[in-house]
Design a protein around this motif. Structure first.
Motif, PDB file in Angstrom:
ATOM      1  N   ASN A 163       0.737  -1.197  -0.220  1.00 59.17           N
ATOM      2  CA  ASN A 163      -0.241  -0.075   0.030  1.00 59.17           C
ATOM      3  C   ASN A 163       0.762   1.023   0.117  1.00 59.17           C
ATOM      4  O   ASN A 163       0.326   2.096   0.952  1.00 59.17           O
ATOM      5  N   ASP A 164       2.243   1.703  -0.910  1.00 63.11           N
ATOM      6  CA  ASP A 164       2.976   2.389  -1.074  1.00 63.11           C
ATOM      7  C   ASP A 164       3.935   2.474   0.363  1.00 63.11           C
ATOM      8  O   ASP A 164       4.051   3.854   0.495  1.00 63.11           O
ATOM      9  N   ARG A 165       3.625   1.742   1.085  1.00 64.50           N
ATOM     10  CA  ARG A 165       4.352   1.657   1.832  1.00 64.50           C
ATOM     11  C   ARG A 165       6.150   1.888   1.815  1.00 64.50           C
ATOM     12  O   ARG A 165       6.671   2.445   2.240  1.00 64.50           O
ATOM     13  N   ALA A 166       6.305   0.642   0.549  1.00 60.35           N
ATOM     14  CA  ALA A 166       7.833   1.096   0.389  1.00 60.35           C
ATOM     15  C   ALA A 166       7.893   1.276  -1.203  1.00 60.35           C
ATOM     16  O   ALA A 166       6.833   0.544  -1.977  1.00 60.35           O
ATOM     17  N   ILE A 167       9.102   1.590  -1.474  1.00 64.85           N
ATOM     18  CA  ILE A 167       9.224   1.397  -3.259  1.00 64.85           C
ATOM     19  C   ILE A 167      10.756   1.305  -3.276  1.00 64.85           C
ATOM     20  O   ILE A 167      12.203   1.020  -2.688  1.00 64.85           O
ATOM     21  N   VAL A 168      10.647  -0.182  -4.767  1.00 63.41           N
ATOM     22  CA  VAL A 168      12.104  -0.505  -4.750  1.00 63.41           C
ATOM     23  C   VAL A 168      11.953  -0.475  -6.060  1.00 63.41           C
ATOM     24  O   VAL A 168      11.442   0.076  -7.087  1.00 63.41           O
ATOM     25  N   THR A 169      13.417   0.281  -6.210  1.00 60.16           N
ATOM     26  CA  THR A 169      14.361   0.787  -7.617  1.00 60.16           C
ATOM     27  C   THR A 169      15.685   0.590  -8.777  1.00 60.16           C
ATOM     28  O   THR A 169      16.086   0.079  -7.018  1.00 60.16           O
ATOM     29  N   ALA A 170      15.418   0.196  -9.262  1.00 57.62           N
ATOM     30  CA  ALA A 170      16.276   0.284 -10.353  1.00 57.62           C
ATOM     31  C   ALA A 170      17.007   1.176 -11.328  1.00 57.62           C
ATOM     32  O   ALA A 170      16.301   0.557 -12.332  1.00 57.62           O
ATOM     33  N   LYS A 171      18.358   1.901 -11.453  1.00 58.40           N
ATOM     34  CA  LYS A 171      18.572   2.510 -12.859  1.00 58.40           C
ATOM     35  C   LYS A 171      19.910   1.888 -13.093  1.00 58.40           C
ATOM     36  O   LYS A 171      20.422   1.579 -12.390  1.00 58.40           O
ATOM     37  N   TYR A 172      19.745   1.873 -14.693  1.00 65.94           N
ATOM     38  CA  TYR A 172      20.879   1.717 -15.516  1.00 65.94           C
ATOM     39  C   TYR A 172      21.311   2.938 -16.084  1.00 65.94           C
ATOM     40  O   TYR A 172      20.433   3.039 -16.904  1.00 65.94           O
ATOM     41  N   SER A 173      22.502   3.743 -15.884  1.00 68.86           N
ATOM     42  CA  SER A 173      22.372   5.026 -16.667  1.00 68.86           C
ATOM     43  C   SER A 173      23.120   4.775 -17.206  1.00 68.86           C
ATOM     44  O   SER A 173      24.325   3.708 -17.153  1.00 68.86           O
ATOM     45  N   ASP A 174      23.620   5.816 -18.223  1.00 65.25           N
ATOM     46  CA  ASP A 174      25.165   5.815 -19.323  1.00 65.25           C
ATOM     47  C   ASP A 174      24.745   4.326 -20.110  1.00 65.25           C
ATOM     48  O   ASP A 174      26.135   4.296 -20.680  1.00 65.25           O
ATOM     49  N   ILE A 175      23.870   4.148 -20.899  1.00 68.47           N
ATOM     50  CA  ILE A 175      23.840   2.805 -21.379  1.00 68.47           C
ATOM     51  C   ILE A 175      25.053   2.524 -22.305  1.00 68.47           C
ATOM     52  O   ILE A 175      25.354   1.690 -22.977  1.00 68.47           O
ATOM     53  N   TYR A 209      11.562   2.509   2.272  1.00 73.12           N
ATOM     54  CA  TYR A 209      10.017   2.239   3.470  1.00 73.12           C
ATOM     55  C   TYR A 209      10.176   3.939   4.284  1.00 73.12           C
ATOM     56  O   TYR A 209      10.619   4.126   4.552  1.00 73.12           O
ATOM     57  N   LYS A 210       8.418   3.778   4.223  1.00 72.86           N
ATOM     58  CA  LYS A 210       7.922   5.259   4.692  1.00 72.86           C
ATOM     59  C   LYS A 210       7.116   4.542   6.933  1.00 72.86           C
ATOM     60  O   LYS A 210       6.862   3.311   6.401  1.00 72.86           O
ATOM     61  N   PHE A 211       7.972   4.951   7.574  1.00 74.27           N
ATOM     62  CA  PHE A 211       8.015   4.276   8.774  1.00 74.27           C
ATOM     63  C   PHE A 211       6.456   5.187   9.402  1.00 74.27           C
ATOM     64  O   PHE A 211       6.277   6.865   9.131  1.00 74.27           O
ATOM     65  N   GLY A 212       6.370   5.177  10.384  1.00 74.12           N
ATOM     66  CA  GLY A 212       4.604   5.793  11.225  1.00 74.12           C
ATOM     67  C   GLY A 212       3.933   5.358  11.023  1.00 74.12           C
ATOM     68  O   GLY A 212       3.436   3.879  10.121  1.00 74.12           O
ATOM     69  N   ASN A 213       2.455   5.610  12.077  1.00 73.22           N
ATOM     70  CA  ASN A 213       1.266   4.569  11.991  1.00 73.22           C
ATOM     71  C   ASN A 213      -0.146   5.176  10.130  1.00 73.22           C
ATOM     72  O   ASN A 213      -0.248   6.235  10.542  1.00 73.22           O
TER      73      ASN A 213
END
Length: 237
Positions: A163-175, A209-213
């Motif tokens: 529910n949008d509490r965490a986001i995983v990202t991956a990026k490849y630059s200057d291909i 990760y977004k902490f909080g209630n």
């Protein structure tokens, strides 16, 4: 190789005239002329007798540019957002030479800049996205340096979880390993180039990760006895 300051630097003043046009809030076109008197920049000067290259901060006599810019925002379908910008321009500057016979030197170039960003939703719920970006510039002036044929490119993915509490990202630059290009100075008896090679071809991953209630809800504060008696109520921050 010496880097030198300059205690005689003066303020620079810029004048700019712009004419813009927008169509249907998706096409934006600007035509402009910009002139800067005394623009600040770093100028390299090579001494061919001592083999010393001095890079000095200086006020150029002037720099001006004509340009036509266009930006297009499109939504080819519900899962694809595209933004493309194109700029065609002419640049010219003039500066005082220190290691050449002539007192002033003029340089100019005609350039093309293209930037594109494309966002794709890869899942039905919109939690998995892909972003493809590319920037290209054919030629541009930095003082007496000319910079040509730079292509920066990247592809990235993001996935929202829980529910949008965490986001995983991956990026490849200057291909295409084409982002590092030499800066070249060539006029009169000056002929040198500088090539820096920072780490531009990278693969990076991230986790947020977004902490909080998340269950807390805004509630109307209880009305005090004094407010009930007077019938007055104010809004707080």
């Amino acid at each position: 190789n010496i880097e030198s300051g300059n205690p005689n630097l003066q303020p620079a003043f810029t004048n700019k005239i712009t004419l813009g046009w927008t169509h249907n809030y998706e096409l934006f076109i600007d035509a402009y002329y910009i002139y800067t008197k005394g623009i600040l920049d770093n100028l390299p000067f090579q001494n061919n007798d001592t083999n010393v290259l001095t890079i000095q901060s200086a006020n150029l006599n002037y720099e001006y540019q004509y340009s036509i810019d266009a930006t297009l925002i499109k939504y080819p379908n519900e899962k694809w957002t595209s933004l493309t910008s194109v700029s065609a321009f002419y640049m010219e500057n003039e500066f005082e030479t220190l290691q050449s016979a002539s007192s002033n030197q003029q340089l100019n170039t005609t350039g093309l800049y293209i930037q594109t960003q494309n966002l794709f939703e890869l899942s039905k719920d919109g939690t998995l996205n892909m972003l493809v970006e590319a920037d290209y510039i054919s030629s541009i002036l930095f003082g007496s340096y000319k910079y040509e044929n730079m292509l920066a490119s990247s592809i990235g993915f993001s996935k929202r979880l829980w529910n949008d509490r965490a986001i995983v990202t991956a990026k490849y630059s200057d291909i295409f390993l084409s982002q590092n290009q030499p800066f070249i100075t060539r006029y009169a008896n000056q002929d040198n180039r500088v090539l820096t090679i920072p780490e531009t071809q990278l693969f990076t991953i991230g986790f947020t990760y977004k902490f909080g209630n998340f269950r807390l809800e805004n509630r109307e504060p209880e009305v005090s006895e004094e407010l009930e008696r007077t019938g007055k109520k104010t809004k707080g921050l």
